[in-house]
Design a protein around this motif. Sequence first.
Motif, PDB file in Angstrom:
ATOM      1  N   PRO A 171      25.101 -19.295   9.084  1.00  0.00           N
ATOM      2  CA  PRO A 171      24.935 -19.533  10.911  1.00  0.00           C
ATOM      3  C   PRO A 171      23.634 -18.431  10.794  1.00  0.00           C
ATOM      4  CG  PRO A 171      26.860 -18.171  10.032  1.00  0.00           C
ATOM      5  CD  PRO A 171      26.354 -18.769   8.638  1.00  0.00           C
ATOM      6  N   HIS A 172      22.981 -18.796  11.795  1.00  0.00           N
ATOM      7  CA  HIS A 172      21.844 -18.068  12.081  1.00  0.00           C
ATOM      8  C   HIS A 172      21.434 -18.064  13.437  1.00  0.00           C
ATOM      9  CE1 HIS A 172      17.271 -17.897  12.704  1.00  0.00           C
ATOM     10  NE2 HIS A 172      17.377 -17.136  11.871  1.00  0.00           N
ATOM     11  N   TYR A 173      20.942 -16.866  13.907  1.00  0.00           N
ATOM     12  CA  TYR A 173      20.447 -16.490  15.364  1.00  0.00           C
ATOM     13  C   TYR A 173      19.493 -15.501  15.303  1.00  0.00           C
ATOM     14  CZ  TYR A 173      20.676 -15.470  20.382  1.00  0.00           C
ATOM     15  OH  TYR A 173      20.140 -15.270  21.690  1.00  0.00           O
ATOM     16  N   ASN A 174      18.370 -16.008  15.533  1.00  0.00           N
ATOM     17  CA  ASN A 174      17.213 -14.534  15.581  1.00  0.00           C
ATOM     18  C   ASN A 174      17.429 -13.698  14.530  1.00  0.00           C
ATOM     19  OD1 ASN A 174      16.435 -15.813  17.934  1.00  0.00           O
ATOM     20  ND2 ASN A 174      17.529 -14.507  19.299  1.00  0.00           N
ATOM     21  N   HIS A 175      17.301 -14.493  13.192  1.00  0.00           N
ATOM     22  CA  HIS A 175      17.231 -13.507  12.127  1.00  0.00           C
ATOM     23  C   HIS A 175      16.487 -14.147  11.033  1.00  0.00           C
ATOM     24  CE1 HIS A 175      20.180 -10.549  12.529  1.00  0.00           C
ATOM     25  NE2 HIS A 175      21.395 -11.159  12.817  1.00  0.00           N
ATOM     26  N   GLY A 176      15.379 -14.649  11.673  1.00  0.00           N
ATOM     27  CA  GLY A 176      14.306 -15.378  10.606  1.00  0.00           C
ATOM     28  C   GLY A 176      13.900 -14.421   9.554  1.00  0.00           C
ATOM     29  N   GLN A 177      13.457 -13.228   9.755  1.00  0.00           N
ATOM     30  CA  GLN A 177      12.746 -12.140   9.136  1.00  0.00           C
ATOM     31  C   GLN A 177      13.951 -11.769   7.926  1.00  0.00           C
ATOM     32  OE1 GLN A 177      11.425  -8.718  10.790  1.00  0.00           O
ATOM     33  NE2 GLN A 177      10.489  -7.726   8.816  1.00  0.00           N
ATOM     34  N   GLN A 178      15.219 -11.691   8.322  1.00  0.00           N
ATOM     35  CA  GLN A 178      16.139 -11.195   7.200  1.00  0.00           C
ATOM     36  C   GLN A 178      16.515 -12.546   6.556  1.00  0.00           C
ATOM     37  OE1 GLN A 178      16.493 -10.756  10.596  1.00  0.00           O
ATOM     38  NE2 GLN A 178      16.448  -8.389  10.693  1.00  0.00           N
ATOM     39  N   LEU A 179      16.483 -13.683   6.887  1.00  0.00           N
ATOM     40  CA  LEU A 179      16.722 -14.903   6.185  1.00  0.00           C
ATOM     41  C   LEU A 179      16.053 -15.271   4.975  1.00  0.00           C
ATOM     42  CD1 LEU A 179      18.797 -17.409   6.092  1.00  0.00           C
ATOM     43  CD2 LEU A 179      17.187 -18.586   7.674  1.00  0.00           C
ATOM     44  N   VAL A 216      22.653 -23.453  10.154  1.00  0.00           N
ATOM     45  CA  VAL A 216      22.829 -23.833  11.399  1.00  0.00           C
ATOM     46  C   VAL A 216      22.171 -22.734  12.293  1.00  0.00           C
ATOM     47  CG1 VAL A 216      24.549 -24.148  13.218  1.00  0.00           C
ATOM     48  CG2 VAL A 216      24.923 -24.900  10.540  1.00  0.00           C
ATOM     49  N   ASP A 217      21.088 -23.421  13.161  1.00  0.00           N
ATOM     50  CA  ASP A 217      20.497 -22.284  14.056  1.00  0.00           C
ATOM     51  C   ASP A 217      21.208 -22.564  15.394  1.00  0.00           C
ATOM     52  OD1 ASP A 217      18.242 -20.736  14.658  1.00  0.00           O
ATOM     53  OD2 ASP A 217      18.173 -22.362  16.196  1.00  0.00           O
ATOM     54  N   ASP A 218      21.524 -21.273  15.654  1.00  0.00           N
ATOM     55  CA  ASP A 218      22.463 -21.325  16.821  1.00  0.00           C
ATOM     56  C   ASP A 218      21.851 -20.957  18.434  1.00  0.00           C
ATOM     57  OD1 ASP A 218      24.943 -21.478  18.477  1.00  0.00           O
ATOM     58  OD2 ASP A 218      25.226 -19.365  18.250  1.00  0.00           O
ATOM     59  N   GLY A 219      20.345 -21.984  18.729  1.00  0.00           N
ATOM     60  CA  GLY A 219      19.813 -21.504  19.661  1.00  0.00           C
ATOM     61  C   GLY A 219      18.944 -20.410  19.667  1.00  0.00           C
ATOM     62  N   LYS A 260      28.706 -17.281  16.644  1.00  0.00           N
ATOM     63  CA  LYS A 260      28.733 -17.570  15.248  1.00  0.00           C
ATOM     64  C   LYS A 260      29.800 -18.531  14.920  1.00  0.00           C
ATOM     65  CE  LYS A 260      29.826 -14.921  10.862  1.00  0.00           C
ATOM     66  NZ  LYS A 260      30.324 -13.727  10.337  1.00  0.00           N
ATOM     67  N   GLY A 261      30.890 -18.284  15.700  1.00  0.00           N
ATOM     68  CA  GLY A 261      31.944 -19.549  15.305  1.00  0.00           C
ATOM     69  C   GLY A 261      31.691 -20.701  15.408  1.00  0.00           C
ATOM     70  N   ALA A 262      30.702 -21.028  16.528  1.00  0.00           N
ATOM     71  CA  ALA A 262      30.490 -22.404  16.874  1.00  0.00           C
ATOM     72  C   ALA A 262      29.549 -22.996  15.996  1.00  0.00           C
ATOM     73  CB  ALA A 262      29.590 -22.301  18.358  1.00  0.00           C
ATOM     74  N   ALA A 263      28.569 -22.097  15.250  1.00  0.00           N
ATOM     75  CA  ALA A 263      27.649 -22.299  14.284  1.00  0.00           C
ATOM     76  C   ALA A 263      28.367 -22.655  13.330  1.00  0.00           C
ATOM     77  CB  ALA A 263      26.824 -21.305  14.166  1.00  0.00           C
ATOM     78  N   VAL A 264      29.340 -21.906  12.526  1.00  0.00           N
ATOM     79  CA  VAL A 264      30.118 -22.085  11.482  1.00  0.00           C
ATOM     80  C   VAL A 264      30.929 -23.403  11.565  1.00  0.00           C
ATOM     81  CG1 VAL A 264      31.958 -21.410  10.124  1.00  0.00           C
ATOM     82  CG2 VAL A 264      30.250 -19.675  10.982  1.00  0.00           C
ATOM     83  N   LYS A 265      31.566 -23.730  12.798  1.00  0.00           N
ATOM     84  CA  LYS A 265      32.290 -25.081  12.940  1.00  0.00           C
ATOM     85  C   LYS A 265      31.263 -26.038  12.717  1.00  0.00           C
ATOM     86  CE  LYS A 265      35.473 -23.172  16.681  1.00  0.00           C
ATOM     87  NZ  LYS A 265      35.686 -23.270  17.928  1.00  0.00           N
TER      88      LYS A 265
END
Length: 559
Positions: free
Chosen positions: A8-16, A33-36, A66-71
Motif C-alpha cells: 500500500p502506497h501513499y506519498n512514499h515514492g522516495q522510500q519505495l 496500490v497507490d492510495d491517491g 491504508k486499510g482501503a489500499a490493502v483491501k
Amino acid sequence: MNACLLIPHYNHGQQLAPVLERLAAMALPCVVVDDGSSAEELAAVETLAAHHAWVTLVRRPANGGKGAAVKTGILWARRQGFSHAVQVDADGQHDLDDLPQLLSLSKRQPDAVVTGIPRYDESVPRHRYLARYLTHVWVWVETLSLELKDTMCGFRVYPVAAVANVIEQQRVGDRMDFDPEILVRLFWQGTPIIQQPTSVIYPEQGRSHFRALEDNWLISCMHTRLVFGMLWRLPSLLFRKRRRKHWSKASERGAMWGLKTLLWLYRHGGRWLCRAVLPFIIGYFFLTGREARQASQAYLTRVNAARESQGLPSIGNGGWTSYRHFLNFGQAALTKLDAWSGKLNVGPAQFPNRQLMIDLFERGQGAMILTAHFGNIEIFRAAAESEFRKRINVLALTRHAAKFNAILAELNPRSQVELLQVDELGPETAILLQERVAAGELVIIAGDRTSATNFGRVHYADFLGQPAAFSIGPYVLASVLDCPLYLMLGLPGDPTPQLHFEKLADPLCGPRKTRNQRIGECVDHYARKLEQQVIRNPLHWFNFYDFWLRDDGQLVDKE
C-alpha cells in the motif's frame, strides 16, 4: 502456493524505490496500490513501476486509507489467481531479510496468516511504543485470549481467499484500524495465526500518515465494535480450542502408573498373568484417554486412505480398531519387560541384514541408531546384550528416564541398557555421548518425536499424505559425534518377528550448507521407510497424538 507482494502506497515514492530494489531478489510479482498520492509522488511511482517489469501499479481515485489500499490489493490478487499476498509497508520499516522465513512458514501451513511481531531498536518513538500496548490489551479482551502478541505490524502473509471473504462480508476499517481488526476477525473465524519476530525500524527521514485525532478516534470505534462482537461470540470463544498438548505432556498421563502395575503383575504372576489382565488395563486408558483415542482414530483414517491408494484393504477406524491399536501398545510394553529381564528369546527372530549388524559389532565401532515408536526393537537389544555384550545408550526425551533405569536395574542388574534423559539434543548431550561413542557404544534414539522444549528444529517430510514435523536433532547430533547413522525398525510378525536394519548415512559432518541438505535427505528417507512399514502394519505405530500438528508455539503447548 502462488504468492504476490502487496505494497500500500501513499506519498512514499522516495522510500519505495529502495524497498523495490531489495524485493527484486525475491522474484515475486508485486502490486503497488497507490492510495491517491499527489501528482508528483504518483509520477515517481509510475516511473518505478515502468522500470520494474514485475511490478503492477493499481491506482485508487482518492485517498481512502491504508486499510482501503490493502483491501483493493487483496481483491486484485484474488482476481489474478494468487493464493497469498505478502503485505509490505512502502516506507522501509520492515526487515526484508525476514521475508523468506515468513514465506516458508506460510508454505508449511497455507491456510494460516503469518504476521510479524516487531522487535524495535532505539529509533522507535517512545509514545508510539507505549500506545501499542493499549491496543494489545483491547485485543486480548476481544479475543478472550493472550495468543495475539501484536496486531499492528503490517508485515504479513495473507491467505487471499480467507481475507477477501472477511472484507466482503464484514465491516472492516479502511485506515490504521485495518491491521488489528482484520487479525481479530480472522481469529474469530478460526483462521490459524502464526507470529514471527521481525525487526522494525523508524527511518530518520520517515513520514508517518498516522493522524493523531482522527485515527485514534477510528481505532476507539473499532475496539468498541469488536468488544460487542466478542460478546455476541462469547460462547464460541469460551469453548474455543486452545493450544494442543505436546506429546511430551500428553503421553505422561498415567504412564508410570501403568508400567508399575504391569511390572508388579509380571513379578508375581509372570507373563501369563500380565496377558490376562492387560486388556483391562488398556481398556482403562482407552476409555479415559479421549485425546489419545481421537488421535488414534484420526491416524487410522489417514493410514486407511494410504492403504486403499495401494490396493490394500481398510482396517477400519472405529472404536474396536482403535482399542486394538492401544492393546498392541500394551503388548509391546510386555515384550519390553521380557527383554529387560533377560527372558526374551531371540532365536526365531528374522534379521535380513544380520551380517551388517555383526560387522558393526565386531569392529567395535560406535554408532547412532535411529528407530521409531513402531513395532518392537527389543529383539535387537536382547541380541546385542546376549551375543555381544554391547552397551546401549537409549536417549529418552521424557522426564522418567531415572525411574526406567531403576526398573531395569531391578529386573536385570546385568543389563547393558541405560536410558539417558535429555531435554534437548544440544552441546551438553554431545559432550555426554562423545566418550561413549568413542568407546564403541551404541546410541539409540527415536526419530519420530520432536523436541520437548524448543520449537523449529524440525524438517517437514511427507508422511501419509501430509507434511509432518521430524526432529533434525538426532541427525545434527550424529554429525557432531562424527559417527555413522543406522536405521532400525522392529517389524511385527506372527509368529516370527523381523528386524529392518540398514545404514542410513556415513558421518554427516562437512560444510553447513551441504550438511543441511544431507540431513534433509536423511529425514525424507527415514520418513519414507517408516511410512512403508506403517502402511503394512498400521496397528503397530504408537504415537497417540496429532502427529501432523505443526511444531509451532502458537499451536502446541510445551511449557
